[in-house]
Design a protein around this motif. Structure first.
Motif, PDB file in Angstrom:
ATOM      1  N   VAL A 279      10.478  -7.241 -11.266  1.00 53.71           N
ATOM      2  CA  VAL A 279       9.831  -6.381 -12.265  1.00 53.71           C
ATOM      3  C   VAL A 279      10.345  -6.696 -13.667  1.00 53.71           C
ATOM      4  CG1 VAL A 279       9.741  -3.989 -13.104  1.00 53.71           C
ATOM      5  CG2 VAL A 279       9.198  -4.493 -10.729  1.00 53.71           C
ATOM      6  N   ILE A 280      11.635  -6.967 -13.782  1.00 56.53           N
ATOM      7  CA  ILE A 280      12.188  -7.326 -15.093  1.00 56.53           C
ATOM      8  C   ILE A 280      11.534  -8.599 -15.626  1.00 56.53           C
ATOM      9  CG2 ILE A 280      14.260  -8.247 -16.217  1.00 56.53           C
ATOM     10  CD1 ILE A 280      14.097  -5.184 -16.043  1.00 56.53           C
ATOM     11  N   MET A 281      11.293  -9.574 -14.755  1.00 59.13           N
ATOM     12  CA  MET A 281      10.639 -10.797 -15.198  1.00 59.13           C
ATOM     13  C   MET A 281       9.223 -10.512 -15.695  1.00 59.13           C
ATOM     14  SD  MET A 281      12.965 -13.028 -14.865  1.00 59.13           S
ATOM     15  CE  MET A 281      11.990 -14.466 -15.239  1.00 59.13           C
ATOM     16  N   THR A 325       3.025  -3.477 -15.165  1.00 61.42           N
ATOM     17  CA  THR A 325       3.808  -3.938 -14.017  1.00 61.42           C
ATOM     18  C   THR A 325       4.011  -2.798 -13.023  1.00 61.42           C
ATOM     19  OG1 THR A 325       4.981  -5.481 -15.464  1.00 61.42           O
ATOM     20  CG2 THR A 325       5.941  -5.070 -13.305  1.00 61.42           C
ATOM     21  N   ARG A 326       3.767  -3.078 -11.753  1.00 67.14           N
ATOM     22  CA  ARG A 326       3.984  -2.072 -10.724  1.00 67.14           C
ATOM     23  C   ARG A 326       5.480  -1.785 -10.573  1.00 67.14           C
ATOM     24  NH1 ARG A 326      -0.056  -3.785  -5.710  1.00 67.14           N
ATOM     25  NH2 ARG A 326      -1.902  -4.252  -6.978  1.00 67.14           N
ATOM     26  N   SER A 327       5.794  -0.717  -9.882  1.00 69.05           N
ATOM     27  CA  SER A 327       7.191  -0.382  -9.631  1.00 69.05           C
ATOM     28  C   SER A 327       7.785  -1.376  -8.637  1.00 69.05           C
ATOM     29  CB  SER A 327       7.299   1.030  -9.065  1.00 69.05           C
ATOM     30  OG  SER A 327       6.870   1.047  -7.710  1.00 69.05           O
ATOM     31  N   LEU A 572       1.156  -7.887  -8.673  1.00 69.84           N
ATOM     32  CA  LEU A 572       2.294  -7.165  -9.238  1.00 69.84           C
ATOM     33  C   LEU A 572       1.937  -6.253 -10.407  1.00 69.84           C
ATOM     34  CD1 LEU A 572       4.891 -10.106  -9.250  1.00 69.84           C
ATOM     35  CD2 LEU A 572       4.326  -8.535  -7.384  1.00 69.84           C
ATOM     36  N   HIS A 573       0.674  -6.203 -10.771  1.00 70.61           N
ATOM     37  CA  HIS A 573       0.276  -5.365 -11.901  1.00 70.61           C
ATOM     38  C   HIS A 573      -0.805  -4.385 -11.450  1.00 70.61           C
ATOM     39  CE1 HIS A 573       2.336  -7.591 -15.269  1.00 70.61           C
ATOM     40  NE2 HIS A 573       2.452  -8.448 -14.265  1.00 70.61           N
TER      41      HIS A 573
END
Length: 605
Positions: A279-281, A325-327, A572-573
């Protein structure tokens, strides 16, 4: 200042109640409705009665100690026969109208009312109404369930929802034996004011408010031979679960959790921390793109589902500012059924993702229609930390007896210290800055621990230097939705010059989420122990930046290509929806609200 309690001279501070002074001096007074650290001492249960005199010769007066100020020279008695009789009567009256189906209650064995009954010494032969608790509301949402037959009318839930969270989703409805707690916007509205944060479940003394149980479904899933169960657990779970089994607050029981999940029948055990690095990326790259190419600023973090619910229903104008971005939970779920299944030769249709989370809102998040891949939920079932502890007890498993194990999966098991601190307020911000600085400058941040974003204030601000390319940016952190609302209002009013804002709905962040272990005497007594434990995990990690996680690097090289690629966006989004509904009040509605408010606050109608 000085007074006497039960014949003993005690000291106290001006402004303290009798109950506070008694506790400070080691004098026990039984209570039920009072919970001082949420600003709540209404005197509704009438159990904390004490006898007071201005001096030894004055006639006695009986008062509730939770909301009566201690005075200089006051003589207090807490254990007279009359007080015991009156307390016993109060508890008898509470139980007479209480649904006493204790064996099926979510608080069985952990009930403050049961504890109180033992303290006051209830007789076996006591009055019971013909249908105790009958006819009162029961409702079950994706995250939180309500059983008003067990409501004690202590009003703790209203206090935490209104005073701490500022959501104010609960109201008192009815009178006398029909009095209960309702959702402010009604039972049948598709989008009630509740955001599923679950803080009310932390303070409810009985079984009136609790997380919606997934235990039976979890048992079925783990025992189904036709499914491949992929289990994950969040950073805050490892520093909270131990309290349920007698470990010191903040104990890191990560290795025991891995063993326990395997013992329960999980085929693969993964760490949500891996997905936190991922998620950070994604989120860091999203921030970087907006700083360099333009886009709505400030960027709000999106890891907290209760905050997302709050934004969609209260501040939909801010949705373009929320990261897509998803969790971490949802990112790992999506990858388990695609990347992991492909690499391990698994049929995605047989893969089931079980999450152990510190948060009730994660249940609501997993049920979102938008968080599905090919029509299949990314996460099949969420258990809170409390539910996971209960599942272990149901299966006769004691965490103390568990040996420690490590993650065995070579694809999605490694994590950095940055992923671990996701569980505390400010952690997402700190982890993101560590990586964004590297992406901008090509060099690592000199001081890996960002003292500027740490702390425990509800709103914290800092200016951070991201190198010559981006210069200094202004960031903010809010934990608790009352604080988040203040920041949201500032952004909408143009009073904010921040570029990046982290929001956690629960005070303290995930480590004090609505699904974490409760305390019977305080709201969040172990916050700092859990917080320091997460920082210790980060410091002990040989890998402290998300972009250095070798398994994250491998994931991009073999599957996603790069952060924010087309495939990354698909998996991922997500997107958000304006769920605010206009409220149309009739005169009858307005009168009902005024009337209820008058009764709650003691104002003549």
């Amino acid at each position: 200042m000085n007074a006497r309690i039960d014949g003993r001279d005690i000291g106290f501070e001006d402004g303290q109640t009798i109950l506070e002074a008694a506790r400070k001096n080691g004098c026990f007074i039984p209570t039920l409705c009072e919970l001082a650290d949420i600003g709540h001492a209404p005197g509704t249960c009438r159990v904390c009665l004490v006898e007071i005199r201005k001096d030894e010769e004055a006639p006695p007066v009986i008062v509730t100690s939770c909301n009566t100020p201690m005075q200089e020279g006051l003589v207090v008695r807490t254990r007279t026969p009359e007080l015991r009789r009156m307390r016993r009567l109060q508890v008898e009256l509470l139980l007479a109208d209480h649904d006493q189906d204790c064996a099926a209650c979510v608080r069985h064995g952990d009930c403050e009312l049961q504890d109180l009954a033992r303290v006051v010494g209830l007789p076996q032969d006591r009055p019971v109404l013909p249908n105790p608790g009958g006819g009162r509301t029961r409702s079950q949402g994706p995250a939180v369930s309500r059983d008003m037959g067990k409501c004690l009318r202590c009003l703790r839930c209203l206090a935490v929802c209104r005073n701490i969270q500022g959501v104010d989703a609960l109201v008192v409805a009815g009178e006398g034996l029909t009095c209960e707690i309702h959702l402010r916007d009604g039972e049948n509205r598709s989008e009630p004011g509740c955001v599923s944060c679950g803080q009310c479940t932390l303070v409810c003394p009985a079984g009136a408010l609790a997380e919606t149980s997934g235990l039976e479904r979890a048992v079925e899933m783990l025992e189904d031979p036709d499914t491949v169960v992929v289990a994950q657990f969040a950073p805050a779970v490892r520093v909270g679960l131990g309290e349920e089994f007698g470990f010191a607050p903040g104990s890191n029981v990560e290795g025991r959790i891995i063993s326990a999940l395997r013992g329960l029948g999980a085929d693969l055990v993964l760490d949500t921390n891996f997905a936190a690095d991922l998620v950070i990326m994604e989120e860091g790259s999203e921030l970087l793109a907006r700083l360099e190419q333009g886009g709505p600023l400030p960027l709000f973090t999106s890891c907290c589902p209760a905050w997302i619910n709050f934004a969609e229903t209260r501040y939909p104008e801010l949705l373009p500012n929320v990261s897509t971005t998803r969790s971490p939970q949802q990112c790992l779920g999506a990858l388990a059924k695609t990347y992991l299944a492909r690499n391990m030769g698994l049929d995605p249709g047989r893969v089931r993702v079980l999450s152990i989370m510190p948060c009730t809102a994660k249940k609501d998040e997993a049920a979102r229609p938008a968080l599905r891949t090919g029509g299949v939920p990314d996460v099949d079932l969420v258990l809170t930390t409390r539910e996971f502890a209960e599942l272990l007890r149901i299966r006769g498993m004691d965490l103390n007896a568990m040996e420690e194990s490590g993650f065995a999966d070579p694809l999605m098991g490694a994590y950095s210290g940055a992923g671990a601190i996701f569980g505390t307020t400010g952690g997402v911000m700190e982890a993101a800055v560590r990586t964004v600085h590297y992406l901008l400058t090509g060099s690592e941040l000199a001081g890996i621990e960002l003292a500027a974003v740490r702390g425990y204030g509800n709103v914290r601000e800092a200016e951070l230097d991201l190198g010559p390319k981006a210069g200094r940016i202004k960031v903010a952190i809010a934990h608790g939705l009352k604080a988040a609302a203040r920041l949201a209002e500032d952004v909408l009013a143009g009073r904010s010059d921040h570029q990046f804002i982290e929001v956690m709905a629960c005070p303290g962040g995930c480590m004090d989420g609505g699904g974490q272990p409760r305390s019977k005497r305080a709201y969040q007594p172990h916050a700092q122990a859990r917080r320091q434990a997460l920082f210790s995990i980060d410091r002990a990690s040989g890998l402290r930046q998300s972009h250095k996680n070798p398994q994250v690097q491998k994931l991009y090289a073999e599957f996603l290509e790069r952060p924010n690629s087309q495939l990354a966006h698909e998996l991922l989004h997500t997107g958000y929806t304006d769920r605010r509904q206009q409220r149309h009040y009739s005169m009858k509605d307005i009168w009902r609200e005024l009337s209820l408010g008058a009764r709650v606050h003691g104002v003549p109608e």
